[in-house]
Design a protein around this motif. Sequence first.
Motif, PDB file in Angstrom:
ATOM      1  N   ASN A   1     -13.774  -6.058   3.962  1.00 46.83           N
ATOM      2  CA  ASN A   1     -14.937  -6.333   4.798  1.00 46.83           C
ATOM      3  C   ASN A   1     -15.176  -7.841   4.838  1.00 46.83           C
ATOM      4  OD1 ASN A   1     -17.211  -5.643   6.324  1.00 46.83           O
ATOM      5  ND2 ASN A   1     -18.521  -5.518   4.512  1.00 46.83           N
TER       6      ASN A   1
ATOM      7  N   GLN B   1      -7.631  -5.755   7.901  1.00 49.94           N
ATOM      8  CA  GLN B   1      -7.589  -4.379   8.429  1.00 49.94           C
ATOM      9  C   GLN B   1      -6.738  -3.492   7.536  1.00 49.94           C
ATOM     10  OE1 GLN B   1      -6.251  -4.714  12.472  1.00 49.94           O
ATOM     11  NE2 GLN B   1      -8.319  -4.657  13.284  1.00 49.94           N
ATOM     12  N   VAL B   2      -5.575  -4.011   7.158  1.00 48.24           N
ATOM     13  CA  VAL B   2      -4.639  -3.203   6.368  1.00 48.24           C
ATOM     14  C   VAL B   2      -5.263  -2.799   5.035  1.00 48.24           C
ATOM     15  CG1 VAL B   2      -2.460  -3.332   5.087  1.00 48.24           C
ATOM     16  CG2 VAL B   2      -2.565  -4.153   7.437  1.00 48.24           C
TER      17      VAL B   2
ATOM     18  N   MET C   1     -12.444  -9.679  10.046  1.00 48.11           N
ATOM     19  CA  MET C   1     -12.768  -8.404  10.699  1.00 48.11           C
ATOM     20  C   MET C   1     -14.052  -8.529  11.514  1.00 48.11           C
ATOM     21  SD  MET C   1     -10.990  -5.446   9.893  1.00 48.11           S
ATOM     22  CE  MET C   1     -11.791  -4.125   9.013  1.00 48.11           C
TER      23      MET C   1
ATOM     24  N   GLU D   1     -14.439  -7.832  15.484  1.00 53.69           N
ATOM     25  CA  GLU D   1     -15.412  -6.843  15.961  1.00 53.69           C
ATOM     26  C   GLU D   1     -16.438  -7.488  16.889  1.00 53.69           C
ATOM     27  OE1 GLU D   1     -16.854  -5.124  12.378  1.00 53.69           O
ATOM     28  OE2 GLU D   1     -15.083  -3.848  12.218  1.00 53.69           O
TER      29      GLU D   1
ATOM     30  N   ASN E   1      -8.466  -2.836   4.410  1.00 51.43           N
ATOM     31  CA  ASN E   1      -9.869  -2.497   4.660  1.00 51.43           C
ATOM     32  C   ASN E   1     -10.819  -3.445   3.916  1.00 51.43           C
ATOM     33  OD1 ASN E   1     -11.780  -0.812   6.033  1.00 51.43           O
ATOM     34  ND2 ASN E   1     -12.364  -0.010   4.038  1.00 51.43           N
TER      35      ASN E   1
ATOM     36  N   PRO F   1      -5.382   0.411  -3.519  1.00 52.31           N
ATOM     37  CA  PRO F   1      -6.461  -0.458  -3.999  1.00 52.31           C
ATOM     38  C   PRO F   1      -7.825   0.044  -3.520  1.00 52.31           C
ATOM     39  CG  PRO F   1      -4.690  -1.751  -3.018  1.00 52.31           C
ATOM     40  CD  PRO F   1      -4.385  -0.324  -2.736  1.00 52.31           C
ATOM     41  N   PRO F   2      -8.889  -0.235  -4.277  1.00 55.45           N
ATOM     42  CA  PRO F   2     -10.228   0.220  -3.869  1.00 55.45           C
ATOM     43  C   PRO F   2     -10.559  -0.232  -2.446  1.00 55.45           C
ATOM     44  CG  PRO F   2     -10.310  -0.803  -6.026  1.00 55.45           C
ATOM     45  CD  PRO F   2      -8.924  -1.016  -5.513  1.00 55.45           C
ATOM     46  N   LEU F   3     -11.318   0.610  -1.752  1.00 52.53           N
ATOM     47  CA  LEU F   3     -11.599   0.338  -0.340  1.00 52.53           C
ATOM     48  C   LEU F   3     -12.914  -0.389  -0.117  1.00 52.53           C
ATOM     49  CD1 LEU F   3     -10.382   3.770   0.933  1.00 52.53           C
ATOM     50  CD2 LEU F   3      -9.443   1.590   1.670  1.00 52.53           C
ATOM     51  N   THR F   4     -13.737  -0.460  -1.150  1.00 54.25           N
ATOM     52  CA  THR F   4     -14.993  -1.195  -0.966  1.00 54.25           C
ATOM     53  C   THR F   4     -15.054  -2.355  -1.962  1.00 54.25           C
ATOM     54  OG1 THR F   4     -16.075   0.438  -2.375  1.00 54.25           O
ATOM     55  CG2 THR F   4     -16.379   0.695  -0.027  1.00 54.25           C
TER      56      THR F   4
ATOM     57  N   PRO G   1      -5.292   2.457   7.061  1.00 52.94           N
ATOM     58  CA  PRO G   1      -5.995   2.581   5.783  1.00 52.94           C
ATOM     59  C   PRO G   1      -6.895   3.815   5.692  1.00 52.94           C
ATOM     60  CG  PRO G   1      -6.824   0.689   7.005  1.00 52.94           C
ATOM     61  CD  PRO G   1      -5.627   1.202   7.743  1.00 52.94           C
TER      62      PRO G   1
ATOM     63  N   GLN H   1      -9.048   8.625  -2.267  1.00 52.71           N
ATOM     64  CA  GLN H   1     -10.266   7.799  -2.327  1.00 52.71           C
ATOM     65  C   GLN H   1     -11.338   8.326  -1.387  1.00 52.71           C
ATOM     66  OE1 GLN H   1     -10.551   3.641  -2.670  1.00 52.71           O
ATOM     67  NE2 GLN H   1      -8.440   3.386  -3.321  1.00 52.71           N
TER      68      GLN H   1
ATOM     69  N   GLY I   1     -20.745  -3.019   7.210  1.00 49.89           N
ATOM     70  CA  GLY I   1     -19.291  -3.094   7.357  1.00 49.89           C
ATOM     71  C   GLY I   1     -18.523  -2.499   6.201  1.00 49.89           C
ATOM     72  N   SER I   2     -19.205  -2.117   5.142  1.00 44.86           N
ATOM     73  CA  SER I   2     -18.511  -1.631   3.948  1.00 44.86           C
ATOM     74  C   SER I   2     -18.787  -0.144   3.686  1.00 44.86           C
ATOM     75  CB  SER I   2     -18.928  -2.474   2.739  1.00 44.86           C
ATOM     76  OG  SER I   2     -18.391  -1.943   1.556  1.00 44.86           O
TER      77      SER I   2
ATOM     78  N   ILE J   1       0.838  -1.212   0.000  1.00 39.07           N
ATOM     79  CA  ILE J   1       0.000   0.000   0.000  1.00 39.07           C
ATOM     80  C   ILE J   1       0.866   1.253   0.000  1.00 39.07           C
ATOM     81  CG2 ILE J   1      -1.607   1.366   1.402  1.00 39.07           C
ATOM     82  CD1 ILE J   1      -3.058  -1.169   2.069  1.00 39.07           C
TER      83      ILE J   1
ATOM     84  N   ILE K   1     -13.975   2.410   7.534  1.00 43.75           N
ATOM     85  CA  ILE K   1     -12.571   1.957   7.596  1.00 43.75           C
ATOM     86  C   ILE K   1     -12.179   1.977   9.065  1.00 43.75           C
ATOM     87  CG2 ILE K   1     -10.246   2.286   6.711  1.00 43.75           C
ATOM     88  CD1 ILE K   1     -11.395   4.090   4.532  1.00 43.75           C
ATOM     89  N   ARG K   2     -12.152   0.800   9.675  1.00 46.25           N
ATOM     90  CA  ARG K   2     -11.952   0.742  11.126  1.00 46.25           C
ATOM     91  C   ARG K   2     -10.528   1.047  11.539  1.00 46.25           C
ATOM     92  NH1 ARG K   2     -15.185  -1.965   8.177  1.00 46.25           N
ATOM     93  NH2 ARG K   2     -15.600  -4.019   9.018  1.00 46.25           N
ATOM     94  N   ASP K   3      -9.546   0.652  10.743  1.00 42.00           N
ATOM     95  CA  ASP K   3      -8.156   0.818  11.154  1.00 42.00           C
ATOM     96  C   ASP K   3      -7.636   2.189  10.719  1.00 42.00           C
ATOM     97  OD1 ASP K   3      -6.052  -0.566  12.480  1.00 42.00           O
ATOM     98  OD2 ASP K   3      -4.969  -0.543  10.595  1.00 42.00           O
TER      99      ASP K   3
ATOM    100  N   ILE L   1     -17.478   5.510   3.669  1.00 44.75           N
ATOM    101  CA  ILE L   1     -16.800   4.214   3.625  1.00 44.75           C
ATOM    102  C   ILE L   1     -16.320   3.881   5.034  1.00 44.75           C
ATOM    103  CG2 ILE L   1     -14.924   2.888   2.597  1.00 44.75           C
ATOM    104  CD1 ILE L   1     -14.876   4.856   0.317  1.00 44.75           C
TER     105      ILE L   1
END
Lengths: 317, 534
Positions: free
Chosen positions: A267, A262-263, A271, A275, A265, A166-169, B240, B249, B208-209, A155, B235-237, B233
Amino acid sequence: MRQYVLKRLLLMIPTLFGVALLVFFLLRVAPGDIVELKYAGSGTFAPKEALDRERKQLGLDKPLAYQFVSWIAGIARFDFGDSMWTGRPIIEEIKIRLELSLQLAVMATVVAMLLAVPLGTLAALKQDTWVDYAVRIFSIAGLAMPSFWLGIVIILGFLIVFKWMPPLTFTSFWTDPRANLAQLIWPALAVGYRYSAMATRMTRSAVLEVLREDYVRTARAKGLWERAVVLKHALSNALLPIVTVIGLEFAFLLGGLVVTEQVFNLNGIGMLFVESITHRDYTMTQALVLLVSFAFIFMNFMVDLLYAWLDPRIHYQ
Amino acid sequence: MVISIKAIMSRGFILSLLAIGAPAVLPAAEAPRPGGELVFAVGEIPPSFDGHRETTFGMLHPIAPHYSTLLRFDPQNYPKIVGDVAETWSFSRDGLTLTVKIRKGIKFHDGTPLTAHDVKATYDKIIFPPEGVASARKALYSMVDKVEAPDDLTVVFKLKHIAASFLANLASPWNFIYSAERLKKDPRWYEKNVMGSGPFIFVEHVAGSHWVGKKNPAYFMPGRPYLDGFRAIFIRDTAPRVAAVRSGQAVVEFRGFNPAARDDIVKTLGNKAVVQESPWACNILVTLNNEKKPFSDARVRRALTLAIDRNEASKALAQISVMKYIGGVFRPGSEFATPPAELIKLPGFGKDINAARNEAKRLLKEAGVPEGFSFVLKNRNVKEPYEVSGVYLVDQWRKIGLNVTHTPLEGGPYFNDLRQGNFDAGVDFDCEFMDEPDLYLLKYLSSEASPVNYARYKDATLDELYERQSRMLDVKDRLPLIRQMERRAIGEQAYQFPLLWWQRIVPHSSRLKGWKIGPSHYVNQDLRDVWLAP
C-alpha cells in the motif's frame, strides 16, 4: 555556502510552482472525469443531474482559474485538500502510504549499495578476469530482469515450495519489526537487485577511471597497502557518479514502484499514484506529482551538497 | 382485496445457483461453529463509506456487514425476498401504498434504537437527497411520492404509480439503514463514518490496506453472527489476490476469479478448496454508434450480430475468462431469461453460423458496405473479460469481410468517448444486483432517457414498452412485453446486443461455511450466516 543553500532552497519554489501549473492543466486536458468514471465505470443508472450534482460537490463546476488559485492558496497553507475519490484529507492518505514507501526505498537502496559497491569495485580491480565476467553477468541480468518479474518469481517460489507468501498488510517497523521485515524484505531484494545492477556498472567504470589516475599511481609508488589505495584513494574519488545514481534512484523509488507494489500488494505511494490517475482524482494526483517532484528536487540538492563533502575541491558560491 | 406480497414474490423464480466442478462437495448441514476472524480479499478500495452514494463492490464487501437493510434477498433462496429490519409488509388494494412493520428492539451500534423514523430518513436521503448529497440510485425510486413514519414501527411508502420493481428495490444491498439523528446533524456524515445496526461493528480502516469489523453482541438475530470478526484486505491486482487465497492468507475473495485462477487455487489447496459457481448477473454488450454511418442502418447492425458465433464463443472464452452463457437481455437461468426456442430466432443466436454469416454478408452488400470496410472497436483496457471479448469480436467480424481495429483505452478516455459518441463500436457491459427487467431494460431505452445507453438512438416503441411492463405486477402480463422489447432491441433493430453472460466462480478455502454463491456479487455480503470450520 550558506548563501548557496538558501538560493537553492528558494529556487525550489518557482520550480514546484511550474510543476503545479503543468500538472493542474494537463490533468484537465486528459479526457474523462472522476464523476463519469465513478458512475459509468460501474454501469450505474445515474442521470445527468446526478452527475452534475456530484461535480458541483467536488467544485468541478467552478472556472479552472478559480480552481487553480484556490488549490495553490491551500498549498501555501500546507493544506492539500481532500481526495476527490475518497473525500478524505490528502495529507492523511499520503501519510499512510509514505512510511511504507520510504522504508522500502531505504531498504532497496541499502540492498543495492551492499551489492553494487563491493561488486563494482571488485570487477574493476579484477578487470577482464572471470570475476569481472561473473559480476558483469550478475549485473546485466539485474538490468534485464524487471523487478516486478523477480517479485512474481519470489512469490511463486514461496507459494509452490512453502505454500506461504509475504504478509499482505503493512505493519510498522516500530510496532512489529518481524512482521514488517517479513513483508518488505522481498520487494526490497527484488527492487534492490535491479537498482544494484546499474550502480554496479557505474561503480566499476568510475573505479576503473580513478585507478588510472596519477594520484593512485603515486599512492601505490609510496608503498601504500592496496586496501588503502582502493578504499581511500580510488573508491572515495569514484563515489561522485555513484552518489548521483543513488540520489536519483531513491527519488524514483518513492513513487515509481507501481508494478512491484501491485505484485506484493504494498500500500505505497506508487499504487496511490496509479489509482488517482485512473480515477481522475485530480486533487490527489496533483499532490502526488508535487510530492515526487519535491523528492527529486530535494535529492538533487542533497547530492550537490554531498559532492562538496566528498570532494574538497568542489566549492559552492 | 389486499395484494399479497407473497403472491408477488412467489413467481416461480428459478433457483439459479449451481455448484459446478467443486473439488469438495458442500456439506448438507453442519452445525455452525461460533468464533474466528474471517479474512477475505477485496479487489477494489471503497471510495467513501456511504452505500447510498457508491457503486462499487469495493465499498459493499467490507462495509455491508455493518448495516441492516429494510428487506434483503434470501441468500439460500435467491431471488426470494425476506425481511431484514422489516418484519412484515403489505400493499394496499390499489398497489400504491406499501406499509412496512419494523422489528422491535433493533439497536444501532451506538445503542440507540432503530425505528421507522430512521428508515424514513434513510429512504428520504436515497430518493430525495438534499442539496449537496449524492444518491447513485435515486432514479430507481422515481415511482415514490413520499415516505412516512406514522409511528416508531411503521413505515409507509406512497407511490405515484404501480411499479413492478419497487419491492425488490427495497432489498437493494446498497440501501443501508442510517440513523435519522446522525443524518439530521449532517447528511454527509456517513461518507466518512460507519454506524449501523448490522451484525458487525466497525473497528478499523487503514486506507488502501484493510478494514476490520468485530461481532455485534447486540445484533437483533439471536445467535448471529457466528464470526468474532472479519478482516477485509484490499488487493487490487489479480495475481496477489489469487496468491492470497492460495497461501491461506485470505479465506475467500467474494467477487470471483477466472477459470485459470480457480484451477491454481484448487491445485494448491487440494481437498481444502471448495469452488462455488453460478451464472453471473453481468454480461458483455456490443454497443454500436447508431448515429454514425453505416451503423445507422439496421441491416448493418444485424449483420454484425449475425456474424458472431456465440456457441463457439461460449466454449472458447469460458476456458480463459468468465464469459460463458449465451443469453438475451436477461441472465440465462433467471425467470425472465429468453426461452431457448425464442433465443435461437434472434439474429446471431442461432445454431447455423454459416447460414448466419451468409445472411450477414448479404445484408452488408444490400446496405452498400464494401468488402474490407474498416471501423474501430473501442474497449476498456481491462484484460478480462473486456479485451478477450474485443479480440473475439474482431475475429468474428473479419469473417464477414470487415476490417476492425481493436482499441483498448483507459477507463477515462473510454467512457468519455462513449458518452460523447466518439466511437464506431464499443465493448460495454451490464451488471445488476438482481434479475429485474426494470434494471436490465434501462440499457435499451432511448439514449436520451437512459444515461447508461451509449448506442445513441431514439426509439419511442421501446420507451413505451418499458413503461408498460414496469407498471404490471404480474409476471405473466409483463413477459410478452419484455419479449417484444427484447426482439426489437437486440433483434430487429440490433441497436446493441449481448455477446455472452458471465460465470461467477468463487473458489475458497473449505473453512468457509454458511456462505452461498448467488448471481450477483453485490448481494449476500453481510456475513451474518458465515462461520469458519477449524
